[in-house]
Design an enzyme around this catalytic site. Structure first.
Site, PDB file in Angstrom:
ATOM      1  N   GLY A 140      19.905  37.410  -9.804  1.00 57.00           N
ATOM      2  CA  GLY A 140      20.402  38.693  -9.294  1.00 57.00           C
ATOM      3  C   GLY A 140      19.365  39.554  -8.601  1.00 57.00           C
ATOM      4  O   GLY A 140      19.503  40.778  -8.552  1.00 57.00           O
TER       5      GLY A 140
ATOM      6  N   ASN B 278      18.891  39.652  -5.398  1.00 53.63           N
ATOM      7  CA  ASN B 278      19.583  40.239  -4.238  1.00 53.63           C
ATOM      8  C   ASN B 278      20.486  41.386  -4.675  1.00 53.63           C
ATOM      9  O   ASN B 278      20.569  42.413  -4.005  1.00 53.63           O
ATOM     10  CB  ASN B 278      20.384  39.184  -3.480  1.00 53.63           C
ATOM     11  CG  ASN B 278      19.508  38.372  -2.547  1.00 53.63           C
ATOM     12  OD1 ASN B 278      19.093  38.861  -1.498  1.00 53.63           O
ATOM     13  ND2 ASN B 278      19.180  37.153  -2.950  1.00 53.63           N
TER      14      ASN B 278
ATOM     15  N   MET C 165      27.579  30.686  -7.190  1.00 52.48           N
ATOM     16  CA  MET C 165      27.552  29.232  -7.049  1.00 52.48           C
ATOM     17  C   MET C 165      28.949  28.624  -7.050  1.00 52.48           C
ATOM     18  O   MET C 165      29.161  27.561  -7.657  1.00 52.48           O
ATOM     19  CB  MET C 165      26.703  28.624  -8.165  1.00 52.48           C
ATOM     20  CG  MET C 165      25.270  29.096  -8.167  1.00 52.48           C
ATOM     21  SD  MET C 165      24.437  28.769  -6.615  1.00 52.48           S
ATOM     22  CE  MET C 165      24.189  27.010  -6.783  1.00 52.48           C
TER      23      MET C 165
ATOM     24  N   ASN D 168      27.717  36.473   2.763  1.00 53.31           N
ATOM     25  CA  ASN D 168      26.892  35.629   1.878  1.00 53.31           C
ATOM     26  C   ASN D 168      25.447  35.645   2.373  1.00 53.31           C
ATOM     27  O   ASN D 168      25.184  35.865   3.555  1.00 53.31           O
ATOM     28  CB  ASN D 168      27.435  34.190   1.916  1.00 53.31           C
ATOM     29  CG  ASN D 168      26.666  33.258   1.006  1.00 53.31           C
ATOM     30  OD1 ASN D 168      26.313  33.597  -0.123  1.00 53.31           O
ATOM     31  ND2 ASN D 168      26.373  32.050   1.494  1.00 53.31           N
TER      32      ASN D 168
ATOM     33  N   HIS E 296      22.041  33.154   2.467  1.00 54.46           N
ATOM     34  CA  HIS E 296      21.683  31.742   2.303  1.00 54.46           C
ATOM     35  C   HIS E 296      20.183  31.574   2.549  1.00 54.46           C
ATOM     36  O   HIS E 296      19.647  32.139   3.517  1.00 54.46           O
ATOM     37  CB  HIS E 296      22.488  30.898   3.299  1.00 54.46           C
ATOM     38  CG  HIS E 296      22.256  29.435   3.147  1.00 54.46           C
ATOM     39  ND1 HIS E 296      22.815  28.701   2.112  1.00 54.46           N
ATOM     40  CD2 HIS E 296      21.499  28.577   3.869  1.00 54.46           C
ATOM     41  CE1 HIS E 296      22.405  27.446   2.221  1.00 54.46           C
ATOM     42  NE2 HIS E 296      21.614  27.333   3.278  1.00 54.46           N
TER      43      HIS E 296
HETATM   44  C1  GRF Z   1      19.147  33.255  -3.095  1.00 50.08           C
HETATM   45  O1  GRF Z   1      18.089  32.450  -2.612  1.00 50.08           O
HETATM   46  C2  GRF Z   1      20.346  33.181  -2.184  1.00 50.08           C
HETATM   47  O2  GRF Z   1      20.004  32.967  -0.842  1.00 50.08           O
HETATM   48  C3  GRF Z   1      21.073  31.965  -2.696  1.00 50.08           C
HETATM   49  O3  GRF Z   1      20.915  32.030  -4.098  1.00 50.08           O
HETATM   50  C4  GRF Z   1      19.719  32.743  -4.402  1.00 50.08           C
HETATM   51  C5  GRF Z   1      20.108  33.868  -5.314  1.00 50.08           C
HETATM   52  O4  GRF Z   1      18.995  34.565  -5.812  1.00 50.08           O
HETATM   53  N1  GRF Z   1      22.445  31.964  -2.245  1.00 50.08           N
HETATM   54  P1  GRF Z   1      19.202  35.865  -6.680  1.00 50.08           P
HETATM   55  O5  GRF Z   1      20.163  35.533  -7.818  1.00 50.08           O
HETATM   56  O6  GRF Z   1      19.745  36.952  -5.799  1.00 50.08           O
HETATM   57  O7  GRF Z   1      17.835  36.199  -7.204  1.00 50.08           O
END
Ligand code: GRF
Length: 198
Positions: A14, A16, A87, A104, A106
């Site tokens: 988490g 992000n 996921m 999203n 990526h």
């Molecule tokens: C990130 O690298 C994102 O691009 C991918 O999953 C990861 C999530 O990281 N889809 P976080 O849970 O936000 O730390």
């Protein structure tokens, strides 16, 4: 001005989500995280939401999972769904409920290295530059129109962890930026291209 109501879908750490919460709280954008939903009850992301008093829930992965996610998003009047390390692939029926309103992040420069283990894919391929992409979600896997990208160098001694760390730093900048652009209605989608109107 009314704030754009965000629903953030997560499965893991988490970071992000944290960047989005911080940007909202620092008034860097006219948006607010209305709800955080995880398909993994152990996700650290849920703790981050709890710490900031943001409504949060874990939903089971079974056949009702997506329906439960949808019900929570509606309950919290979510206007933009942000996948942040979520996921699971969302069904076309789900996406129809939020047309051009699911985005999203990526960890690669799409269209290179879509799907799982993007960082490892990039390393294995031997690219010298990789990065992060924020895109609208369509029915394909990481195929929707691209909103923002940021590039990072790949070094000879990089491991998956070191490269991912470099990419994550960029993710934490461009994900809030992309949400800000949507909140200010500054984007127009023309076919595959996302055009800035401001
Ligand atoms: C990130 O690298 C994102 O691009 C991918 O999953 C990861 C999530 O990281 N889809 P976080 O849970 O936000 O730390």
């Amino acid at each position: 001005m009314k704030k754009l109501s965000l629903g953030v879908l997560v499965s893991g750490n988490g970071t992000n989500l944290q960047a989005i919460i911080d940007a909202c709280e620092q008034n860097q954008m006219d948006a607010t995280v209305a709800v955080v939903i995880s398909n993994n009850p152990e996700a650290r992301a849920l703790q981050r939401a709890k710490k900031r008093n943001i409504p949060h829930a874990a939903v089971a992965n079974g056949p009702d999972g997506e329906r439960n996610v949808l019900a929570l998003l509606k309950k919290h009047r979510v206007e933009l769904v942000c996948l942040a390390g979520f996921m699971k692939i969302l069904s076309p029926a789900f996406l129809k409920e939020f047309p051009n309103r699911v985005i999203n992040i990526h960890p690669a420069l799409l269209p290179a290295f879509p799907g799982l283990n993007a960082v490892a894919q990039a390393l294995r391929h031997g690219v010298k530059i990789s990065g992060a992409t924020v895109h609208f979600v369509d029915v394909g896997c990481d195929t929707g129109p691209i909103i923002l990208q940021s590039a990072v160098p790949v070094y000879d001694d990089d491991t998956e962890a070191s490269l991912h760390e470099r990419i994550l730093k960029e993710e934490h900048k461009i994900y809030p930026q992309a949400i800000r652009l949507i909140a200010t209605e500054s984007l127009k989608i023309e076919g595959r291209r996302v055009i800035r109107e401001d």
